[in-house]
Write an enzyme that holds these catalytic residues in place. Structure first.
Site, PDB file in Angstrom:
ATOM      1  N   ASN A   1      -2.220 -17.178  24.476  1.00 56.23           N
ATOM      2  CA  ASN A   1      -3.078 -15.989  24.552  1.00 56.23           C
ATOM      3  C   ASN A   1      -4.526 -16.361  24.863  1.00 56.23           C
ATOM      4  OD1 ASN A   1      -0.868 -14.418  24.016  1.00 56.23           O
ATOM      5  ND2 ASN A   1      -1.290 -14.186  21.828  1.00 56.23           N
TER       6      ASN A   1
ATOM      7  N   HIS B   1     -11.229  -1.781  11.466  1.00 55.18           N
ATOM      8  CA  HIS B   1     -10.082  -2.602  11.092  1.00 55.18           C
ATOM      9  C   HIS B   1      -9.891  -3.655  12.191  1.00 55.18           C
ATOM     10  CE1 HIS B   1      -5.518  -2.588   9.941  1.00 55.18           C
ATOM     11  NE2 HIS B   1      -6.174  -3.532   9.316  1.00 55.18           N
TER      12      HIS B   1
ATOM     13  N   ARG C   1       2.305 -11.902  -0.038  1.00 56.14           N
ATOM     14  CA  ARG C   1       0.923 -12.172   0.401  1.00 56.14           C
ATOM     15  C   ARG C   1       0.416 -13.519  -0.099  1.00 56.14           C
ATOM     16  NH1 ARG C   1      -1.354  -8.420   4.070  1.00 56.14           N
ATOM     17  NH2 ARG C   1       0.283  -6.857   4.137  1.00 56.14           N
TER      18      ARG C   1
ATOM     19  N   ARG D   1       0.866  -1.195   0.000  1.00 54.46           N
ATOM     20  CA  ARG D   1       0.000   0.000   0.000  1.00 54.46           C
ATOM     21  C   ARG D   1       0.893   1.233   0.000  1.00 54.46           C
ATOM     22  NH1 ARG D   1      -2.112   1.412   4.168  1.00 54.46           N
ATOM     23  NH2 ARG D   1      -1.316  -0.041   5.690  1.00 54.46           N
TER      24      ARG D   1
ATOM     25  N   CYS E   1       1.203  -7.087  14.473  1.00 56.34           N
ATOM     26  CA  CYS E   1       0.900  -7.450  15.864  1.00 56.34           C
ATOM     27  C   CYS E   1       0.196  -8.808  15.944  1.00 56.34           C
ATOM     28  CB  CYS E   1       0.021  -6.386  16.511  1.00 56.34           C
ATOM     29  SG  CYS E   1       0.909  -4.859  16.839  1.00 56.34           S
TER      30      CYS E   1
ATOM     31  N   LYS F   1      -2.557 -10.078  14.084  1.00 58.74           N
ATOM     32  CA  LYS F   1      -4.031 -10.078  14.042  1.00 58.74           C
ATOM     33  C   LYS F   1      -4.587 -11.362  13.410  1.00 58.74           C
ATOM     34  CE  LYS F   1      -7.094  -6.678  12.211  1.00 58.74           C
ATOM     35  NZ  LYS F   1      -6.724  -6.001  11.008  1.00 58.74           N
TER      36      LYS F   1
ATOM     37  N   SER G   1      -0.580  -3.089  12.195  1.00 61.84           N
ATOM     38  CA  SER G   1       0.056  -4.183  11.455  1.00 61.84           C
ATOM     39  C   SER G   1       1.254  -4.724  12.249  1.00 61.84           C
ATOM     40  CB  SER G   1       0.486  -3.719  10.070  1.00 61.84           C
ATOM     41  OG  SER G   1       1.277  -2.578  10.200  1.00 61.84           O
TER      42      SER G   1
ATOM     43  N   TYR H   1      -1.170  -3.548  -6.808  1.00 62.24           N
ATOM     44  CA  TYR H   1      -0.912  -4.352  -5.603  1.00 62.24           C
ATOM     45  C   TYR H   1      -1.992  -4.202  -4.535  1.00 62.24           C
ATOM     46  CZ  TYR H   1       2.005  -7.177  -2.591  1.00 62.24           C
ATOM     47  OH  TYR H   1       2.498  -8.208  -1.845  1.00 62.24           O
ATOM     48  N   GLY H   2      -2.378  -5.305  -3.959  1.00 63.55           N
ATOM     49  CA  GLY H   2      -3.162  -5.399  -2.725  1.00 63.55           C
ATOM     50  C   GLY H   2      -4.141  -4.283  -2.457  1.00 63.55           C
ATOM     51  N   GLY H   3      -3.911  -3.613  -1.341  1.00 63.31           N
ATOM     52  CA  GLY H   3      -4.842  -2.592  -0.870  1.00 63.31           C
ATOM     53  C   GLY H   3      -5.010  -1.425  -1.838  1.00 63.31           C
TER      54      GLY H   3
ATOM     55  N   ASP I   1      -9.547  -9.289   9.411  1.00 63.31           N
ATOM     56  CA  ASP I   1      -9.057  -7.939   9.116  1.00 63.31           C
ATOM     57  C   ASP I   1     -10.090  -6.826   9.299  1.00 63.31           C
ATOM     58  OD1 ASP I   1      -6.856  -6.312   8.311  1.00 63.31           O
ATOM     59  OD2 ASP I   1      -7.700  -6.140   6.301  1.00 63.31           O
TER      60      ASP I   1
ATOM     61  N   LYS J   1      -9.453  -2.182   1.663  1.00 57.36           N
ATOM     62  CA  LYS J   1      -9.181  -0.997   2.493  1.00 57.36           C
ATOM     63  C   LYS J   1      -9.961   0.216   1.985  1.00 57.36           C
ATOM     64  CE  LYS J   1      -6.167  -3.298   4.906  1.00 57.36           C
ATOM     65  NZ  LYS J   1      -6.479  -3.735   6.268  1.00 57.36           N
TER      66      LYS J   1
ATOM     67  N   ARG K   1       2.098  -3.196  20.042  1.00 55.39           N
ATOM     68  CA  ARG K   1       3.364  -3.852  20.386  1.00 55.39           C
ATOM     69  C   ARG K   1       4.155  -2.887  21.255  1.00 55.39           C
ATOM     70  NH1 ARG K   1       6.959  -7.754  17.894  1.00 55.39           N
ATOM     71  NH2 ARG K   1       5.274  -8.476  16.560  1.00 55.39           N
TER      72      ARG K   1
END
Ligand code: O2Y
Ligand code: MN
Length: 593
Positions: free
Chosen positions: A505, A237, A376, A69, A261, A263, A259, A208-210, A284, A217, A407
């Site tokens: 966790n 998000h 990805r 992104r 962390c 998810k 991002s 690409y992606g997002g 997401d 997004k 984090r």
């Protein structure tokens, strides 16, 4: 095709502007997907992976200049600059159109314009929304079929209703006879543009992606956050997971994390606690609306996962690995000699020989990564072994708890719970991660990412905080989800992680579950509720009393410094910033003194 006059007219106008050689209306069928993939193989964009190892799956390497992104090229074009706020790049909508229309003119020459009707959310759910993406990228068309419900059925549900128009071009027209490249893009002219008042998305120059899969997004967060504010719901998000106790009671939890962390890992967690079960609704994005019973219900608007490959393994996320075992697309990962994929962290040992993501021979001695760090996998969510039975329930799933997290190697305890909704909004507004990369000399720098929405909020972040406060005010407190802040990453003085993470966790999730059912014991501290001694189930875990104490220690001096940094941060939002959050900050300082 469709009887939708507005849709037909818009497609006609955009085809006249972009001048594709062909217009293809996607029906979403398997035959169509196979055909698009064959074309991509023929163009050198896709390579079929070994069907014996990775059935019906493809490898794709992007242009090395188009790998993520691009926030600096992402714009919110509201009429008023203040409606975009200080955290977004703003441009006047007319000026932006004047810049982009000449770029779009003739930009699809030599290419096919794919018309992709897609639903964000289960078809026909009252929470779902329909968009139509026009794109000259077959890669985007193939990925959109995994990431969204797309095709003819969507047009049937759309009927003559409005839709979100999304225009995408890689920005690389072909001259007659010109040979195409495997990954066409235009890195010098990249624009990811949102018109929040018109509810429209224009993207140019990146495949690409997002930047290019516009349902994700761009629509499901930036445009949907604007719609949600206007209509009293939440577009977030957040992952969504279902947690079932050994007694068979189930609660749904959402979680917002910046991002890197974990998810996706949390959404697919395998609990270490005997008898506990985690099921995955989404990894997401969550769209949440109040039901008639006053509770908040969430859907995952997506249909697939677009996850980061490096670091994903059978150890870190078995369920993600199994989700991508077939029918998947891999972008910017390495290729094994056997025709399968590999990336850093996938296996304990590095393979002796690979072809890297830049299509070069690679060995462990090469001194550079075999896969791009933002490589990805695109995999159907329905292939996740822990997919929740209610993940496609059009009513959504009732949410009992919301987690925020970041984090932070110091200060923030493993978990604390807000005193109430307003305090919970305060916790969301200060989400942060600390940089750990020594290379750029920024170790210890705290980067705030409120609600993990900094790059994804389609309007003024100060108004976004006010919207969250308003959502809480409109409902009975008892029906609202409880709000928690987690930090899996606290370290001891020697720099060792205090908490083992991963499946452990689930012990923290268990306390969350118990707090929601009224059973979990808590201590009141200046920053919120933390588990009372003995309330966090650590049975069978090799952790000492001292470590546990450190995990929950509230360092008053450290927190007063944190409060001062939050005050500076809050001041950056300007006059629309809601005073209730300053009230919360004052109250925190008062409790600490
Ligand atoms: O770099 C990209 O284009 C993808 S970014 C992304 C993809 C999946 C889920 N989350 C994210 C993100 O940046 O939050
Ligand atoms: Mn994300």
């Amino acid at each position: 095709m469709t009887s939708n006059v507005r849709l037909k007219q818009w497609v006609k106008e955009m085809a006249e502007l972009c001048e594709p050689d062909r217009v293809h209306w996607c029906d979403g069928s398997q035959a169509e997907y196979d055909q698009i993939c064959s074309i991509l193989i023929h163009n050198g964009t896709f390579r079929r992976l070994n069907p014996g190892l990775r059935p019906n799956s493809f490898l794709c390497e992007s242009d090395p200049r188009d790998v993520a992104r691009v926030e600096q090229s992402t714009f919110i074009c509201s009429r008023q600059r203040d409606d975009a706020g200080v955290t977004n790049n703003w441009r006047d909508p007319d000026e932006m159109k004047a810049t982009l229309i000449p770029l779009y003119r003739g930009c699809m020459r030599g290419r096919t314009m794919y018309v992709i009707p897609y639903s964000m959310g289960p078809l026909g759910s009252p929470i779902s929304q329909i968009g139509v993406e026009l794109t000259d990228s077959g890669y985007v068309a193939a990925n959109m079929r995994i990431m969204t419900r797309m095709g003819k059925e969507v047009l049937d549900v759309l009927g003559d209703n409005p839709f979100i128009p999304c225009l995408h071009s890689v920005g690389k027209p072909l001259q007659p006879g010109e040979q195409d490249v495997p990954w066409p893009c235009n890195p010098e002219n990249r624009y990811i543009v949102h018109f929040p008042e018109e509810k429209m998305i224009w993207s140019y120059g990146s495949g690409y992606g997002g930047n290019a899969l516009l349902g994700k997004k761009c629509f499901a967060l930036r445009i949907a956050s604007v719609m949600a504010r206007e209509r009293g719901w939440l577009a977030e998000h957040m992952l969504i997971l279902g947690l079932t106790s050994p007694e068979g009671e189930k609660k749904y939890i959402t979680g917002a994390f910046p991002s890197a962390c974990g998810k996706t890992n949390l959404a697919m967690l395998i609990p270490s606690m005997p008898g506990w079960k985690v099921e995955t609704v989404g990894d997401d994005i969550a769209w949440m609306k109040f039901g008639e019973d006053g509770r908040l219900y969430a859907i995952n608007p997506e249909f697939g996962f677009f996850g980061v490959a490096p670091g994903t393994s059978m150890h870190s996320n078995r369920n993600a690995m199994l989700s991508m075992r077939e029918n998947s697309i891999f972008t910017n990962v390495a290729l094994t000699p056997e025709g399968d994929v590999w990336w850093e962290g996938m296996t304990p040992e590095k393979p002796p020989r690979l072809t890297s993501w830049i299509n070069e021979p690679w060995t462990p001695e090469s001194g550079k990564p075999a896969a791009h760090p933002n490589a990805r996998f695109t995999a159907p969510a329905g292939q996740c072994p822990t997919i929740d039975p209610a993940w496609e329930d059009p009513r959504g799933v009732p949410i009992s708890a919301i987690l925020f997290g970041g984090r932070r190697p110091s200060l923030i305890p493993l978990i604390h719970q807000s005193f109430n909704w307003q305090h919970g909004v305060f916790l969301g507004s200060v989400v942060s991660s600390e940089r750990t990369a020594a290379a750029d000399g920024t170790v210890g720098t705290v980067r705030r990412d409120p609600f993990a929405m900094l790059p994804f909020c389609g309007y003024n972040m100060a108004d976004y905080f006010a919207h969250w406060l308003c959502v809480g005010n409109r409902q009975e407190a008892g029906k609202l989800p409880k709000i928690f802040y987690v930090n899996w990453f606290r370290k001891d003085a020697a720099g060792r992680f205090l908490w083992p993470g991963y499946g452990e966790n689930s012990r923290v999730l268990k306390w969350v579950f118990e707090r929601c059912s009224g059973a979990g014991q808590a201590l009141t501290t200046p920053i919120g509720y933390v588990p009372a001694p003995g309330a966090l189930d650590v049975q069978g875990l090799d952790i000492g009393e001292a470590e546990l104490e450190e995990l929950f220690r509230v360092d008053r001096e450290g927190w007063l410094r944190e409060a001062a940094s939050i005050r500076e941060y809050y001041a950056t939002f300007g006059p629309r910033f809601p005073h209730q959050l300053f009230t919360e900050l004052d109250a925190l300082e008062g409790r600490l003194r």
